[in-house]
Design a protein around this motif. Structure first.
Motif, short mmCIF file in Angstrom:
data_model
loop_
_atom_site.label_atom_id
_atom_site.label_comp_id
_atom_site.label_asym_id
_atom_site.label_seq_id
_atom_site.Cartn_x
_atom_site.Cartn_y
_atom_site.Cartn_z
N UNK A 46 0.85 -1.19 0.00
CA UNK A 46 0.00 0.00 0.00
C UNK A 46 0.89 1.24 0.00
N UNK A 47 0.74 2.05 -1.04
CA UNK A 47 1.52 3.27 -1.19
C UNK A 47 0.58 4.46 -1.04
N UNK A 48 0.77 5.25 0.02
CA UNK A 48 -0.08 6.42 0.26
C UNK A 48 0.71 7.70 0.06
N UNK A 49 0.17 8.60 -0.78
CA UNK A 49 0.79 9.89 -1.01
C UNK A 49 -0.23 10.99 -0.75
N UNK A 50 0.20 12.06 -0.10
CA UNK A 50 -0.64 13.24 0.11
C UNK A 50 0.03 14.41 -0.62
N UNK A 51 -0.61 14.89 -1.68
CA UNK A 51 0.03 15.89 -2.52
C UNK A 51 -0.09 17.31 -1.97
N UNK A 52 -0.55 17.45 -0.74
CA UNK A 52 -0.37 18.73 -0.06
C UNK A 52 1.08 18.88 0.38
N UNK A 53 1.82 17.77 0.41
CA UNK A 53 3.23 17.77 0.78
C UNK A 53 4.10 17.93 -0.46
N UNK A 54 4.99 18.90 -0.44
CA UNK A 54 5.84 19.16 -1.60
C UNK A 54 6.69 17.95 -1.97
N UNK A 55 7.19 17.23 -0.96
CA UNK A 55 8.03 16.07 -1.23
C UNK A 55 7.29 15.00 -2.01
N UNK A 56 5.99 14.90 -1.77
CA UNK A 56 5.17 13.93 -2.51
C UNK A 56 4.86 14.43 -3.91
N UNK A 57 4.63 15.73 -4.05
CA UNK A 57 4.35 16.29 -5.38
C UNK A 57 5.53 16.12 -6.32
N UNK A 58 6.74 16.29 -5.80
CA UNK A 58 7.95 16.22 -6.63
C UNK A 58 8.14 14.85 -7.28
N UNK A 59 7.56 13.82 -6.70
CA UNK A 59 7.71 12.47 -7.26
C UNK A 59 7.13 12.38 -8.66
N UNK A 60 6.17 13.26 -8.96
CA UNK A 60 5.51 13.21 -10.28
C UNK A 60 6.19 14.13 -11.29
N UNK A 61 7.25 14.82 -10.88
CA UNK A 61 7.97 15.72 -11.77
C UNK A 61 9.16 15.03 -12.44
N UNK A 62 9.44 13.79 -12.07
CA UNK A 62 10.66 13.14 -12.51
C UNK A 62 10.60 12.62 -13.94
N UNK A 63 9.44 12.10 -14.35
CA UNK A 63 9.35 11.43 -15.65
C UNK A 63 7.90 11.30 -16.08
N UNK A 64 7.71 11.14 -17.40
CA UNK A 64 6.38 10.81 -17.92
C UNK A 64 6.16 9.30 -17.96
N UNK A 65 7.18 8.56 -17.60
CA UNK A 65 7.10 7.10 -17.58
C UNK A 65 6.54 6.67 -16.23
N UNK A 66 5.39 6.03 -16.25
CA UNK A 66 4.73 5.63 -15.01
C UNK A 66 5.56 4.63 -14.22
N UNK A 67 6.31 3.79 -14.91
CA UNK A 67 7.15 2.80 -14.22
C UNK A 67 8.27 3.49 -13.44
N UNK A 68 8.85 4.54 -14.04
CA UNK A 68 9.90 5.29 -13.35
C UNK A 68 9.32 5.99 -12.12
N UNK A 69 8.14 6.59 -12.29
CA UNK A 69 7.47 7.27 -11.16
C UNK A 69 7.16 6.28 -10.05
N UNK A 70 6.71 5.09 -10.42
CA UNK A 70 6.37 4.08 -9.42
C UNK A 70 7.61 3.66 -8.64
#
Length: 446
Positions: A46-70
């Protein structure tokens, strides 16, 4: 924890062959995160992210590849990336445009991962930020306050909850069920209020929860509104609008304010998107489709009867009433019936409907219209004799069906009657605690 019917809906979603990321909508504090946490027990990871947190938002800035983001999410959670049933829950997703757009890539590139996204102010903030969900790449589900049967289980009265769901004779416990329903009217369906009531067994103590919830909604104005005028009109509704529950309203100078119709209409639309209320427009139809008439005055329904009672200072009246239909000219009864009609409907476009017919001499109004299969069934929330149901008689004269429903405080009763036009109809009189079981009851007696 309150056992939610929505868990079975999530289970069905998880078994869909062409499963898409699920957008879970719902007002603040209706239990979205708690629901997903409970659902997560069925998964290996179970992976829980809260995008009110900047550290969690940044995870989606790394790549357009969903596997890399995962993989990045696994590393952020200090977990080893491995195969298994993985549930990814992205909470407050409206805070990241990139995260919203990534949903389509999770669907296309990581179809084995179960993805749920949620956010309390989602629709409003997405509008402000010009973000839209990937069309055709996501599914939707709406969570509302708890139903009466969920309330019963939540306070530890599983016996009454099961009795209502089972097709058994509940006449011997009718008074007990009505007493429980009165408690439900007072406490409402917000999970925090139910849990606190279970602990304290004191209606007055729950007022602290209501006060905090209403203040939180008011404090969220800055997030809802796009300008100062919008902030002020929204605040007016959230502070005074409770007094207009289950009442037809006029936008112009609503709540004795100085605001014009357009300003107030836009404010209502904003709060409606936050799922705190619904504006229900009337129809003149007596058969499907029941097209609403947006040129007429709407009826205002709030998300929760407990909040309405607290905000309008009606708790004492409800507590002492023998019949909740006698409180506040029947408006509290209408509010709670409206709530029950939609409590376990998880469709995002689900709405209530009422009927009105005007002529120069008089007008007729039906509290609600309920769609059952191909029938448009009228529902009246009223005590008294059948002879007083004049609006119902007028509706039935033009209706192609012969089934109608009256909600009251008495036990279940079936009346086969003849209306003034000579048409024979079946009037199903159901106690308040059966409103959430209308489908089953209608199927039994048609």
């Amino acid at each position: 924890m309150i056992e939610r019917t929505a868990l079975s809906k999530l289970q069905k979603w998880s078994l869909e062959k062409d499963r898409k990321p699920l957008i879970l909508r719902g007002a603040r504090q209706v239990g979205k995160t708690t629901l997903v946490n409970a659902f997560a027990q069925k998964f290996d990871i179970y992976l829980y992210l809260n995008l009110e947190l900047e550290s969690n938002r940044k995870l989606f800035e790394l790549s357009d590849d969903a596997n890399v983001t995962l993989q990045a999410i696994f590393l952020h959670k200090h977990l080893v990336y491995r195969k298994g049933r993985v549930l990814l829950f992205i909470d407050e997703i409206q805070n990241s445009k990139r995260a919203v757009s990534m949903l389509r890539y999770f669907y296309e590139q990581c179809s084995d991962v179960y993805v749920i996204a949620a956010g309390s102010l989602m629709d409003n903030l997405l509008d402000l930020r010009k973000i839209s969900f990937p069309v055709g790449r996501v599914s939707y589900m709406t969570l509302r306050p708890c139903s009466f049967t969920e309330f019963l289980v939540g306070i530890g009265d599983g016996f009454c909850g099961q009795a209502i769901k089972d097709e058994i004779d509940v006449l011997p416990i009718h008074q007990q069920l009505m007493q429980r329903f009165k408690e439900f009217v007072l406490v409402g369906g917000m999970p925090a209020a139910i849990n606190y009531y279970k602990e304290e067994n004191n209606i007055a103590a729950v007022s602290e929860i209501f006060d905090a919830l209403i203040q939180a909604y008011v404090d969220d104005v800055e997030k809802y509104a796009s300008n100062i005028t919008a902030q002020k009109t929204i605040r007016t509704i959230l502070q005074r609008g409770w007094y207009s529950a289950a009442e037809t309203i006029t936008f112009e100078k609503f709540g004795n304010s100085a605001y014009r119709s357009r300003e107030m209409s836009e404010a209502f639309a904003t709060i409606s998107k936050a799922l705190l209320l619904e504006l229900v427009y009337p129809t003149t139809a007596t058969r499907l489709p029941a097209v609403p008439d947006f040129n007429r005055r709407p009826k205002l329904l709030w998300l929760d009867c407990g909040l309405v009672n607290y905000a309008c200072q009606l708790q004492s009246d409800v507590f002492s009433a023998n019949d909740i239909s006698d409180v506040w000219r029947g408006r509290i009864a209408e509010q709670v019936v409206a709530q029950e009609l939609i409590a376990e409907n998880f469709r995002s476009n689900a709405s209530r409907c009422y009927w009105r017919k005007d002529n120069p001499k008089s007008s007729a109004e039906i509290d609600f219209l309920y769609t059952f299969e191909n029938m448009l069934i009228p529902i009246e929330v009223k005590s008294g004799t059948n002879a007083k149901l004049k609006s119902l008689h007028i509706f039935m004269e033009d209706s192609p069906i012969n089934i109608a429903i009256r909600v009251w405080a008495n036990p279940l009763k079936i009346d086969d009657i003849t209306i003034p036009s000579g048409k024979q109809i079946r009037l199903i009189n159901i106690p308040f605690y059966y409103v959430g079981q209308i489908d089953r009851i209608v199927r039994r007696y048609i």
